[in-house]
Scaffold this active site. Structure first.
Site, short mmCIF file in Angstrom:
data_model
loop_
_atom_site.label_atom_id
_atom_site.label_comp_id
_atom_site.label_asym_id
_atom_site.label_seq_id
_atom_site.Cartn_x
_atom_site.Cartn_y
_atom_site.Cartn_z
N GLU A 155 38.32 60.00 74.90
CA GLU A 155 39.90 59.71 74.28
C GLU A 155 40.26 60.88 74.84
OE1 GLU A 155 41.12 61.14 71.57
OE2 GLU A 155 39.25 62.08 70.91
N GLY A 264 45.41 74.39 66.56
CA GLY A 264 44.62 74.01 65.46
C GLY A 264 44.18 72.68 65.74
N CYS A 267 40.56 68.98 67.36
CA CYS A 267 39.93 68.84 68.69
C CYS A 267 39.71 70.21 69.36
CB CYS A 267 40.75 68.04 69.58
SG CYS A 267 40.29 66.37 69.22
C1 UDX Z 1 44.41 67.39 71.47
C2 UDX Z 1 44.61 66.57 72.94
O1 UDX Z 1 45.91 67.20 73.45
C3 UDX Z 1 44.04 65.51 73.23
O2 UDX Z 1 44.31 65.10 74.65
C4 UDX Z 1 42.78 65.40 72.75
O3 UDX Z 1 42.03 64.15 72.74
C5 UDX Z 1 42.64 65.83 71.20
O4 UDX Z 1 43.18 67.04 71.24
P1 UDX Z 1 45.96 67.08 69.39
O5 UDX Z 1 44.84 68.14 68.73
O6 UDX Z 1 46.29 66.03 68.65
O7 UDX Z 1 45.32 66.76 70.68
O8 UDX Z 1 47.27 67.93 69.60
P2 UDX Z 1 47.89 68.76 70.73
O9 UDX Z 1 49.51 68.13 70.81
O10 UDX Z 1 47.21 68.73 72.14
O11 UDX Z 1 48.16 70.20 70.18
C6 UDX Z 1 46.92 71.02 69.69
C7 UDX Z 1 47.24 72.25 69.06
O12 UDX Z 1 47.71 73.19 70.01
C8 UDX Z 1 48.26 72.21 68.24
O13 UDX Z 1 48.03 73.06 67.02
C9 UDX Z 1 49.71 72.61 68.70
O14 UDX Z 1 50.49 73.29 67.82
C10 UDX Z 1 49.17 73.78 69.63
N1 UDX Z 1 50.08 73.81 71.09
C11 UDX Z 1 50.06 72.88 71.79
C12 UDX Z 1 50.46 75.12 70.80
O15 UDX Z 1 50.44 76.15 70.40
N2 UDX Z 1 51.12 75.56 72.12
C13 UDX Z 1 51.45 74.33 73.17
O16 UDX Z 1 52.14 74.71 74.14
C14 UDX Z 1 50.80 73.32 72.80
#
Ligand code: UDX
Length: 436
Positions: A155, A264, A267
């Site tokens: 996923e 954070g 994942c």
């Molecule tokens: C992620 C993946 O995007 C998804 O494909 C996978 O299946 C599960 O993990 P998610 O953890 O829900 O999804 O959030 P995501 O929007 O990817 O952000 C993850 C982390 O990265 C967050 O803490 C977010 O704040 C941080 N982030 C994201 C940044 O610090 N900078 C960015 O440019 C993007």
């Protein structure tokens, strides 16, 4: 087609509800009786935009069922998704005990051909392990008649937009080593043909690896821009201009170049560590992924230093902290930078007042000795500085004139760069962002 999803956590629940929305008949199983009872009353245990609506709609139409009866659920299904937790262990490796347990249960109850699909993020070669587990548990007398294919269908759902990501994915990855399983899974995802979603068909091991390669690459991007942000601070450059110009290069792309307190969630931190760990077991070093883990830890420490410098020492100071979830639009606080940073500030002598639009209940379970407040203004009362930890929309347009009346000192540390440095200065604030 009858589909069973084992595990009603984040991934399982969204997967089950969305396949029902595609028109499949779906049974979601969990051994947690209270959770199943709540789901049967229409109560959704997580905050995920759009999920409640599709769960209710498909329950009402009779396409979505929740049960604790694993045996019946296994026996009625052609496709069984394993979506149980795969938590990290202290050395960074993945705990597969729930997956093993489910494999055994499937083997014990097999009553014909089935496609068993790993949906939880699992280390490469877990599908092989699932297959072994199932085969070992099939009763001797049944082993000639019953068999199954084991496939991988990782996923890529982002919390906060998981339903949308399921319904309109960038791609669907199907890893299977036999034609029959590929045909059945193609059929399952056929509703997405209407919107031309690319299907990537690969071997099982390749599909398992695609998941890690994708997530860790995104984690690399974030860590890279965070390190560049730190350099920007040293030379007086603006990381937003750097990121924008980089992103305009089509080979780089503009997404996931937003600097902040580090990534954070459930994942990225786990997957990065797990890739390092299982690669090492296979005799292959993942040096970039190892560095990413270090950079992410260091970034959080650096944010605590930044806050301490801005308020002039933390001993006896009170900090207003806005945003506790690891990102907006979720109530999830797993591995949230905000939680980690708050604990660092406390260990350096600070008192904390905090607020989050959705994550307060979950935060109460992990934070001690903090004051939970009712809104941003209540939070700011008599604080020596205000920290923006998570970029919820409702924090974007705060009344900073009102806030400056409430704060002891007009200090804002914006860990997500959502406020304009110039505007904050004009309003009389001492302001720090990340990399600007
Ligand atoms: C992620 C993946 O995007 C998804 O494909 C996978 O299946 C599960 O993990 P998610 O953890 O829900 O999804 O959030 P995501 O929007 O990817 O952000 C993850 C982390 O990265 C967050 O803490 C977010 O704040 C941080 N982030 C994201 C940044 O610090 N900078 C960015 O440019 C993007």
């Amino acid at each position: 087609m009858n589909v069973t999803v084992i595990g009603t956590g984040y991934v399982g629940l969204v997967t089950g509800a969305c396949f029902a929305e595609f028109g499949m008949s779906v049974t979601c199983v969990d051994k947690d009786k209270d959770k199943i009872a709540a789901l049967n009353r229409g109560e959704i245990p997580i905050f995920e935009p759009g999920l409640e609506e599709i769960v209710r709609r498909n329950q009402n139409s009779g396409r979505l069922h929740f049960t604790t009866d694993t045996r019946t659920a296994i026996q009625r299904a052609l496709v069984i998704f394993i979506a149980v937790p795969t938590p990290p262990q202290s050395d960074g490796s993945t705990d597969l005990s729930y997956v093993d347990q489910v494999s055994r249960t499937i083997g014990e109850n097999l009553n014909g051909y089935k496609v068993v699909v790993t949906k939880s993020t699992v280390p490469v070669r877990t599908a092989e392990r699932v297959k072994r587990g199932i085969n070992e548990a099939i009763k001797e007398s049944d082993s000639q008649r019953h068999h199954c294919s084991v496939a991988s269908n990782p996923e890529f759902l982002r919390e906060g937009s998981a339903v949308e990501d399921f319904m309109r994915p960038d791609r669907v990855v199907i890893g299977a080593d036999d034609e029959q399983a590929v045909a059945i899974l193609r059929d399952l995802y056929a509703p997405l043909n209407l919107i031309d979603v690319p299907l990537v068909i690969s071997s099982v091991a390749t599909a398992e690896l695609i998941k890690y390669a994708s997530n860790v690459f995104l984690a690399v991007k974030i860590s890279f821009i965070n390190e560049i942000a730190n350099l920007c601070e040293a030379v007086g450059a603006d990381v937003h201009d750097v990121a924008r110009a980089m992103g305009l290069d089509g080979r780089i792309g503009r997404k996931f170049l937003h600097p902040g307190p580090g990534f954070g969630g459930s994942c990225f931190p786990k997957d990065t560590m797990s890739l390092v760990q299982f690669s090492r077991e296979l005799g292959v070093e993942q040096r970039l992924a190892s560095a990413v883990c270090e950079v992410n830890v260091a970034q959080r420490e650096r944010m605590a230093d930044k806050i301490e410098n801005m308020v002039g020492g933390l001993e006896e100071k009170t900090i207003a902290f806005l945003g506790l979830s690891y990102k907006p639009n979720t109530d999830d606080v797993r591995d949230s930078p905000s939680i980690d940073i708050i604990q660092k500030l406390q260990s350096r002598g600070a008192r904390i007042r905090c607020y989050d639009p959705q994550a307060m209940e979950n935060a109460r379970r992990v934070l001690q000795d903090v004051v939970f407040c009712s809104d941003p203004y209540d939070t700011a009362k008599e604080c020596d500085g205000l920290v923006l930890g998570t970029e919820w929309n409702e924090f974007r347009k705060l009344d900073f004139d009102r806030l400056s009346q409430l704060l002891v000192e007009p200090v804002v540390i914006d860990l997500r760069n959502i406020y304009g440095p110039e505007e904050m200065k004009r309003r009389g604030y001492r302001y720090a962002g990340v990399g600007r």
